[in-house]
Design a protein around this motif. Sequence first.
Motif, PDB file in Angstrom:
ATOM      1  N   ALA A 168      -1.582  20.940  19.732  1.00 35.39           N
ATOM      2  CA  ALA A 168      -1.107  20.749  21.112  1.00 35.39           C
ATOM      3  C   ALA A 168       0.201  19.958  21.113  1.00 35.39           C
ATOM      4  O   ALA A 168       1.139  20.295  21.842  1.00 35.39           O
ATOM      5  CB  ALA A 168      -2.172  20.025  21.934  1.00 35.39           C
ATOM      6  N   ALA A 169       0.272  18.929  20.265  1.00 35.01           N
ATOM      7  CA  ALA A 169       1.496  18.111  20.176  1.00 35.01           C
ATOM      8  C   ALA A 169       2.665  18.971  19.706  1.00 35.01           C
ATOM      9  O   ALA A 169       3.770  18.888  20.247  1.00 35.01           O
ATOM     10  CB  ALA A 169       1.267  16.946  19.216  1.00 35.01           C
ATOM     11  N   ALA A 170       2.403  19.816  18.703  1.00 38.15           N
ATOM     12  CA  ALA A 170       3.465  20.667  18.151  1.00 38.15           C
ATOM     13  C   ALA A 170       3.939  21.683  19.186  1.00 38.15           C
ATOM     14  O   ALA A 170       5.123  22.008  19.255  1.00 38.15           O
ATOM     15  CB  ALA A 170       2.966  21.371  16.891  1.00 38.15           C
ATOM     16  N   ASP A 171       3.004  22.170  20.018  1.00 42.40           N
ATOM     17  CA  ASP A 171       3.377  23.138  21.050  1.00 42.40           C
ATOM     18  C   ASP A 171       4.184  22.483  22.168  1.00 42.40           C
ATOM     19  O   ASP A 171       5.018  23.122  22.796  1.00 42.40           O
ATOM     20  CB  ASP A 171       2.117  23.793  21.660  1.00 42.40           C
ATOM     21  N   VAL A 230      -8.191  16.582  24.346  1.00 39.07           N
ATOM     22  CA  VAL A 230      -8.265  18.044  24.180  1.00 39.07           C
ATOM     23  C   VAL A 230      -9.666  18.521  23.815  1.00 39.07           C
ATOM     24  O   VAL A 230     -10.019  19.660  24.091  1.00 39.07           O
ATOM     25  CB  VAL A 230      -7.253  18.589  23.134  1.00 39.07           C
ATOM     26  N   SER A 231     -10.464  17.637  23.197  1.00 38.35           N
ATOM     27  CA  SER A 231     -11.770  18.102  22.710  1.00 38.35           C
ATOM     28  C   SER A 231     -12.928  17.693  23.605  1.00 38.35           C
ATOM     29  O   SER A 231     -14.018  18.257  23.518  1.00 38.35           O
ATOM     30  CB  SER A 231     -12.027  17.539  21.309  1.00 38.35           C
ATOM     31  N   ALA A 280     -11.137  18.083  16.336  1.00 38.61           N
ATOM     32  CA  ALA A 280     -10.518  17.539  17.545  1.00 38.61           C
ATOM     33  C   ALA A 280      -9.083  17.104  17.247  1.00 38.61           C
ATOM     34  O   ALA A 280      -8.154  17.400  18.008  1.00 38.61           O
ATOM     35  CB  ALA A 280     -11.339  16.359  18.061  1.00 38.61           C
ATOM     36  N   GLU A 281      -8.885  16.431  16.106  1.00 36.70           N
ATOM     37  CA  GLU A 281      -7.528  15.983  15.763  1.00 36.70           C
ATOM     38  C   GLU A 281      -6.623  17.183  15.448  1.00 36.70           C
ATOM     39  O   GLU A 281      -5.434  17.158  15.752  1.00 36.70           O
ATOM     40  CB  GLU A 281      -7.574  14.983  14.604  1.00 36.70           C
TER      41      GLU A 281
END
Lengths: 202, 202
Positions: B97-100, B43-44, B90-91
Amino acid sequence: MKPRIITISREYGSGGREIGRKVAQALGIDFYDKELISEAAKVSGLDENLIREVEETRAALPFFNLPTLSQTSGDGYAAPLNVQDQAYLAESQAIRAAADKGPCLIVGRAADYVLAGRADCLNVFVYAGLDVRIKRVMERAGADEAGAKKTISRVDRSRAAYYHYYTGQEWGLAKNYHVALDSGYLGTEGCVKAIVGIAQEE
Amino acid sequence: MKPRIITISREYGSGGREIGRKVAQALGIDFYDKELISEAAKVSGLDENLIREVEETRAALPFFNLPTLSQTSGDGYAAPLNVQDQAYLAESQAIRAAADKGPCLIVGRAADYVLAGRADCLNVFVYAGLDVRIKRVMERAGADEAGAKKTISRVDRSRAAYYHYYTGQEWGLAKNYHVALDSGYLGTEGCVKAIVGIAQEE
């Protein structure tokens, strides 16, 4: 091992006392909260009204950290304990007597610390967000928002100081308990179910 | 409301990661621990090895409280972030993103704080007495007692400093979580049952 004794420490307005009562009911064990005052009077010989007055003063004013008195002076004579310490010792005696008597649930009074070392205790801390606690105190005491907020802050400060004075530890640190639950998130019934589940699981 | 996301913060040697994995399995949801490193790289655009290295350095040395950098200077130019902060951001992106993406369980990385404000998170803290943790670390890492003790102390200090640096809050305070459990008292299976019970209850 299933715990014989459950202690509940709680933030003011978190509903911890109600949760404790329901857990005790569900498990069919004795419940001690204000009941400890007369028990403390019985086991210590102190006047019941004196102990009640100390408790009420503590709730009305922030608990005052008196310098710890040595219980014996250099020449072996007992130094007089202040009335707060006398009440604490009497309630501690009552807590130990209650725990010896049979399975029970004890609310407040640093019972987790008083009974430290017993392997049959489950120590629980109940807390909640400030908004939830304000709402509960407003409903329960018919206070307005500002009044409820002030009371919560005062009683919490008092409980934290009381706990720290007698245990030397910080109040509300998860490590001091086996289980800590946010009653605002879980709800009263959710907390009751969680505690009963854990108590029956062991 | 049933939580979609469960975050687990844990003391080193408390078995919190194993508990998290079992809870995720029992609930049939995704599990993120080290997996977040490659997600964070994706993602980063940061290098995966760099993020891993920052994590490993943090675990090997006490996390160093660098002075907080303002992200923009007075004239509107972005000041460069240090590598720790870059990895954190970044984390954090990866956690969001994981939660979404869907229901999941996330271990560590101050995920409770990163996801603060979401009403669908259940934030759990897992801890245990030092003796229990020493025993687990000795078994897991084949360390002797003194070595295990030293590692526990170092990793805990590092986690506490990391949490405090990025959240401004004290690590391990019950109030920062919805549920806090002593895995030494409850056992791994006891913790799994309690968390699964609470997650299914809501």
